[in-house]
Design a protein around this motif. Structure first.
Motif, PDB file in Angstrom:
ATOM      1  N   GLU A   1      16.169  -5.113   6.636  1.00 50.33           N
ATOM      2  CA  GLU A   1      16.268  -6.128   7.779  1.00 50.33           C
ATOM      3  C   GLU A   1      17.496  -5.825   8.645  1.00 50.33           C
ATOM      4  O   GLU A   1      18.525  -6.226   8.093  1.00 50.33           O
TER       5      GLU A   1
ATOM      6  N   LEU B   1       8.899 -10.762  20.265  1.00 43.39           N
ATOM      7  CA  LEU B   1       8.474  -9.445  19.639  1.00 43.39           C
ATOM      8  C   LEU B   1       8.628  -8.324  20.815  1.00 43.39           C
ATOM      9  O   LEU B   1       7.819  -8.671  22.051  1.00 43.39           O
TER      10      LEU B   1
ATOM     11  N   LYS C   1       9.144  -3.457  12.895  1.00 44.76           N
ATOM     12  CA  LYS C   1       9.066  -4.492  14.087  1.00 44.76           C
ATOM     13  C   LYS C   1      10.407  -4.763  14.829  1.00 44.76           C
ATOM     14  O   LYS C   1      11.132  -4.990  13.974  1.00 44.76           O
TER      15      LYS C   1
ATOM     16  N   TYR D   1       6.796   2.478  11.848  1.00 46.59           N
ATOM     17  CA  TYR D   1       6.196   1.199  11.607  1.00 46.59           C
ATOM     18  C   TYR D   1       7.200   0.002  11.283  1.00 46.59           C
ATOM     19  O   TYR D   1       7.376  -0.370  10.259  1.00 46.59           O
TER      20      TYR D   1
ATOM     21  N   THR E   1      -4.169  -6.105  20.396  1.00 42.79           N
ATOM     22  CA  THR E   1      -3.734  -5.849  21.607  1.00 42.79           C
ATOM     23  C   THR E   1      -4.543  -4.513  22.304  1.00 42.79           C
ATOM     24  O   THR E   1      -4.430  -4.225  23.380  1.00 42.79           O
TER      25      THR E   1
ATOM     26  N   GLN F   1      -1.452  -7.822  14.995  1.00 39.09           N
ATOM     27  CA  GLN F   1      -1.363  -8.119  16.494  1.00 39.09           C
ATOM     28  C   GLN F   1      -1.486  -6.974  17.297  1.00 39.09           C
ATOM     29  O   GLN F   1      -2.078  -6.812  18.432  1.00 39.09           O
ATOM     30  N   TYR F   2      -0.904  -5.792  17.033  1.00 35.91           N
ATOM     31  CA  TYR F   2      -1.162  -4.476  17.587  1.00 35.91           C
ATOM     32  C   TYR F   2      -2.450  -4.165  17.648  1.00 35.91           C
ATOM     33  O   TYR F   2      -2.878  -3.708  18.681  1.00 35.91           O
TER      34      TYR F   2
ATOM     35  N   ASP G   1       0.757  -1.133   0.052  1.00 30.47           N
ATOM     36  CA  ASP G   1      -0.194   0.181   0.012  1.00 30.47           C
ATOM     37  C   ASP G   1       0.865   1.413   0.040  1.00 30.47           C
ATOM     38  O   ASP G   1       0.373   2.304   0.295  1.00 30.47           O
TER      39      ASP G   1
ATOM     40  N   LYS H   1       1.960   4.822  11.782  1.00 30.48           N
ATOM     41  CA  LYS H   1       2.293   3.629  10.623  1.00 30.48           C
ATOM     42  C   LYS H   1       3.024   4.624   9.411  1.00 30.48           C
ATOM     43  O   LYS H   1       3.839   3.710   8.670  1.00 30.48           O
TER      44      LYS H   1
ATOM     45  N   GLU I   1       6.633  -4.732  21.425  1.00 28.93           N
ATOM     46  CA  GLU I   1       5.767  -3.807  21.020  1.00 28.93           C
ATOM     47  C   GLU I   1       6.087  -2.514  21.217  1.00 28.93           C
ATOM     48  O   GLU I   1       6.426  -1.953  22.308  1.00 28.93           O
TER      49      GLU I   1
ATOM     50  N   ILE J   1       5.422  -9.828   7.289  1.00 28.54           N
ATOM     51  CA  ILE J   1       6.051  -9.741   8.942  1.00 28.54           C
ATOM     52  C   ILE J   1       5.429  -8.068   9.536  1.00 28.54           C
ATOM     53  O   ILE J   1       4.850  -8.176  10.579  1.00 28.54           O
ATOM     54  N   LEU J   2       5.462  -7.184   8.575  1.00 29.93           N
ATOM     55  CA  LEU J   2       5.116  -5.904   9.265  1.00 29.93           C
ATOM     56  C   LEU J   2       3.566  -5.879   9.357  1.00 29.93           C
ATOM     57  O   LEU J   2       3.138  -5.354  10.474  1.00 29.93           O
ATOM     58  N   ASN J   3       2.624  -6.546   8.536  1.00 33.28           N
ATOM     59  CA  ASN J   3       1.284  -6.444   8.481  1.00 33.28           C
ATOM     60  C   ASN J   3       0.938  -7.373   9.814  1.00 33.28           C
ATOM     61  O   ASN J   3      -0.012  -7.137  10.523  1.00 33.28           O
ATOM     62  N   GLN J   4       1.701  -8.403  10.011  1.00 35.88           N
ATOM     63  CA  GLN J   4       1.506  -9.183  11.397  1.00 35.88           C
ATOM     64  C   GLN J   4       1.615  -8.526  12.388  1.00 35.88           C
ATOM     65  O   GLN J   4       0.543  -8.651  13.346  1.00 35.88           O
ATOM     66  N   LYS J   5       2.559  -7.676  12.702  1.00 37.22           N
ATOM     67  CA  LYS J   5       2.549  -6.712  13.741  1.00 37.22           C
ATOM     68  C   LYS J   5       1.368  -5.743  13.884  1.00 37.22           C
ATOM     69  O   LYS J   5       0.608  -5.763  14.755  1.00 37.22           O
ATOM     70  N   ASP J   6       0.938  -5.501  12.568  1.00 34.85           N
ATOM     71  CA  ASP J   6      -0.240  -4.418  12.596  1.00 34.85           C
ATOM     72  C   ASP J   6      -1.224  -5.156  13.297  1.00 34.85           C
ATOM     73  O   ASP J   6      -2.086  -4.778  14.200  1.00 34.85           O
TER      74      ASP J   6
ATOM     75  N   TYR K   1      12.682  -0.048   4.644  1.00 34.30           N
ATOM     76  CA  TYR K   1      12.342  -1.647   4.397  1.00 34.30           C
ATOM     77  C   TYR K   1      13.473  -2.386   4.493  1.00 34.30           C
ATOM     78  O   TYR K   1      13.645  -3.570   3.832  1.00 34.30           O
TER      79      TYR K   1
ATOM     80  N   GLY L   1      10.526  -1.103   8.826  1.00 33.74           N
ATOM     81  CA  GLY L   1      11.949  -2.175   8.865  1.00 33.74           C
ATOM     82  C   GLY L   1      11.450  -3.315   9.938  1.00 33.74           C
ATOM     83  O   GLY L   1      10.404  -3.323  10.495  1.00 33.74           O
ATOM     84  N   ILE L   2      12.454  -4.151   9.721  1.00 33.23           N
ATOM     85  CA  ILE L   2      12.653  -5.308  10.602  1.00 33.23           C
ATOM     86  C   ILE L   2      13.914  -5.243  11.500  1.00 33.23           C
ATOM     87  O   ILE L   2      14.804  -5.263  10.843  1.00 33.23           O
TER      88      ILE L   2
ATOM     89  N   GLU M   1       9.008 -15.642  13.280  1.00 33.61           N
ATOM     90  CA  GLU M   1       7.923 -14.708  12.888  1.00 33.61           C
ATOM     91  C   GLU M   1       7.009 -15.274  11.798  1.00 33.61           C
ATOM     92  O   GLU M   1       7.596 -15.955  10.920  1.00 33.61           O
TER      93      GLU M   1
ATOM     94  N   LYS N   1       7.536 -11.060   1.629  1.00 31.77           N
ATOM     95  CA  LYS N   1       7.717 -11.523   3.087  1.00 31.77           C
ATOM     96  C   LYS N   1       7.794 -10.425   4.004  1.00 31.77           C
ATOM     97  O   LYS N   1       7.236 -10.660   5.191  1.00 31.77           O
ATOM     98  N   HIS N   2       8.705  -9.479   3.805  1.00 28.15           N
ATOM     99  CA  HIS N   2       8.806  -8.328   4.663  1.00 28.15           C
ATOM    100  C   HIS N   2       7.530  -7.593   4.996  1.00 28.15           C
ATOM    101  O   HIS N   2       7.208  -7.443   6.070  1.00 28.15           O
TER     102      HIS N   2
END
Lengths: 173, 394
Positions: B317, B345, B338, B336, A172, A168-169, A102, B352, B347, A161-166, B315, B381-382, B394, A157-158
């Motif tokens: 890692e 993880l 992780k 944004y 919570t 999850q966030y 996006d 965003k 938080e 992972i970022l969206n999984q955080k979203d 973006y 980033g990660i 993850e 994939k990246h």
């Protein structure tokens, strides 16, 4: 001139007496004749075998030394098959990427990178036509395709992972 | 008798072939040799394409060029053709030495179907599940191992996942025992220490074997670059679609574009700009600044007094093992992103988009008063931080 021919045979016998070992001599001669004759072409056939073997050996070595004669086509076919598979996969991954991304700037940057790689590929393909047995050119072609596919897979994939955080966030909160 | 003769002839032919497979004949010829006088302002421009180049310090003030061809079991009738493909030009004009390899792009013929298949099979790379911490010494050992020449066949067999380890070993051993007909061409260049060097290479292997202080501007497009220790604040190393294996870089700028494999033993006083690359760094020393887009970083060690590491990433890692010597403060800013600390993880509150908030702050417990700072500006980033092992759960 009449005469009794029986007397003639009597005289012959007196003149030519048979040798004592005539039987064994006859047997020996008979034995000698029964032996197979020595084939005069034996050495010729041996030489022919040697020449044929050497000719075949030389031709096989010579064919190895000219791989372009018997290797070019399979390699080109192999590379073309691989290219078709990769391009199909790349298109699939691109469609998947633009669906989940996006960030317009990110998509534009990837589009630019893929266009650059495509231009490089065209240049390398021209070299491949000229020298299809060069492993470095084949390597460059395949690596180009791999890079396109891999960067698309990696970024998806990246993003996942970022969206999984979203998610999850959000959960919570 | 006839049968016996045939068997003898066959044995003779077979024994010739077996003998031919085991004996290796190597013949080396110098095809080009030239030396140039230099002074303090002499520069050199070297252009390579599909070349193999070894660069050393010159024993005197001269710039020496030597080009050799090594025939290995190569048929005599074809040697002339191989020699004729070599075309090297060099000159000294206006105190600049130019060397251009115009030889036809002619690596030795290659038609081992398994190698081709290996090349085409490279995409089946196994996925890495974790990173283990490596000491500086372990990274250097890996670098030295990576610098050892490996045959293309071995390289591709090693990277093909459809073979088991024992099968790979057997295939490589079998290949090593097989007689090959090939020729290898190589430059040996000896450079005086005062000379500024510009190298433009395409699909070439460049090896700088010794620690050098020369100013180097290197642009490698494809191929592999092996460096020892390069020290000069004006160095510019540009690597595109190529591999970089280097023991130590002190000073200058490094630019990586799609380097699938970069291993650097130590970085000091360097600006590193990268995209679409994968890097492993043994040691971060003083004054290192990294700017990146979509690369993967693995950083093992920090020197005791590295003072600061600045990373600006998008973006990206970033996988890093915490400093083991001296106090540190690790801070991440941006949005944004992780974070995983010790594989869990964390938080963090972050916007965003477009934010530049402080997201994570980690301090060493052993605080001797002087803290080195790791500052990561990151967007999308990660970041994974650990002491010993980084797992990708993850």
């Amino acid at each position: 001139m009449k005469q009794d021919i029986r007397t003639l045979f009597t005289e012959e016998d007196d003149l030519k007496a048979l040798p004592k070992n005539h039987r064994s001599e006859f047997a020996d001669k008979l034995k000698e004749q029964s032996k197979p004759k020595q084939n005069p072409y034996t050495w010729l056939s041996a030489a022919a075998i040697l020449i044929v073997s050497l000719t075949i050996g030389f031709n096989v070595m010579d064919m190895e030394a000219k791989p372009e004669l018997n290797q070019v086509s399979p390699i080109i076919a192999q590379v073309e098959a691989v290219e078709a598979t990769y391009l199909k996969d790349i298109e699939t991954e691109w469609q998947s990427f633009i669906t989940i991304a996006d960030d317009e700037l990110l998509v534009a940057r990837f589009k630019k990178k893929l266009d650059e790689l495509n231009a490089d590929y065209k240049e390398i393909s021209l070299q491949f036509r000229e020298d299809s047995n060069n492993i470095f050119i084949i390597e460059a072609l395949v690596e180009n395709l791999q890079t396109r596919l891999q960067i698309l897979k990696d970024i998806q994939k990246h993003i996942k992972i970022l969206n999984q955080k979203d998610e999850q966030y959000e959960n919570t909160i | 008798m006839k049968t016996l003769f045939k068997i003898t002839v066959l044995m003779l032919i077979t024994s010739f072939q077996v003998y031919a497979q085991t004996e290796t004949e190597t013949e080396t010829e110098i095809l080009y040799s030239k030396s140039y006088e230099t002074n303090q302002s002499t520069t050199a421009l070297l252009e390579f394409r599909g070349s193999s180049v070894e660069i050393y310090k010159s024993p005197d003030d001269k710039f020496h060029i030597e080009y050799i061809i090594e025939f290995i079991n190569y048929p005599n009738r074809k040697k002339k053709e191989a020699r004729e493909r070599v075309n090297i030009e060099s000159d000294l004009v206006n105190n600049q030495i130019t060397l251009v390899d115009k030889s036809k792009f002619s690596m030795y013929r290659f038609y081992q179907s398994e190698t081709i298949t290996g090349t085409l099979d490279l995409r089946n790379e196994s996925e890495i599940k974790s990173y283990l911490y490596k000491s500086e010494k372990q990274v250097v050992n890996e670098i030295n191992k990576a610098k050892k020449p490996v045959s293309l066949y071995a390289k591709y067999i090693q990277s093909a996942n459809r073979y088991s380890e024992s099968e790979k070993k057997e295939m490589i051993e079998k290949s090593n025992n097989r007689k090959r007909k090939k020729y290898v061409k190589r430059f040996t260049i000896k450079v005086p220490s005062h000379l500024d060097l510009t190298i433009n290479s395409k699909a070439s292997t460049i090896r700088i074997q010794e620690k050098i202080e020369n100013q180097i501007t290197l642009r490698a497009d494809g191929g592999t670059v092996y460096l020892n220790e390069i020290n000069n604040i004006r160095n510019i190393i540009k690597i595109k679609d190529a591999t970089l294996i280097v023991n130590s870089i002190n000073g200058g700028e490094v630019i990586l574009d799609n380097s699938k494999r970069t291993i650097i033993g130590e970085l000091k006083n360097v600006k590193l700009n990268s995209e679409f690359s994968q890097l492993e760094i043994g040691l971060i020393n003083k004054n290192v600044e990294i700017t990146d887009f979509t690369s993967k970083y693995l950083i093992h060690n920090f020197s005791k007094d590295f003072e600061a590491l600045d990373m600006n990433t998008e973006y990206s890692e970033v996988n890093l093992f915490l400093p083991r010597n001296g106090g540190y403060e690790l801070t991440t800013f941006g949005n944004y992103t992780k974070h995983f600390v010790e594989n869990k993880l964390v938080e963090v509150s972050a916007e965003k988009t477009n934010g530049n908030t402080k997201m994570l702050d980690l301090n060493s417990k052993e605080n001797d008063g002087k803290l080195s700072a790791i500052k990561v500006n990151t967007a999308n980033g990660i970041i994974r931080i650990s002491k010993d092992v980084i797992n990708f759960g993850e």
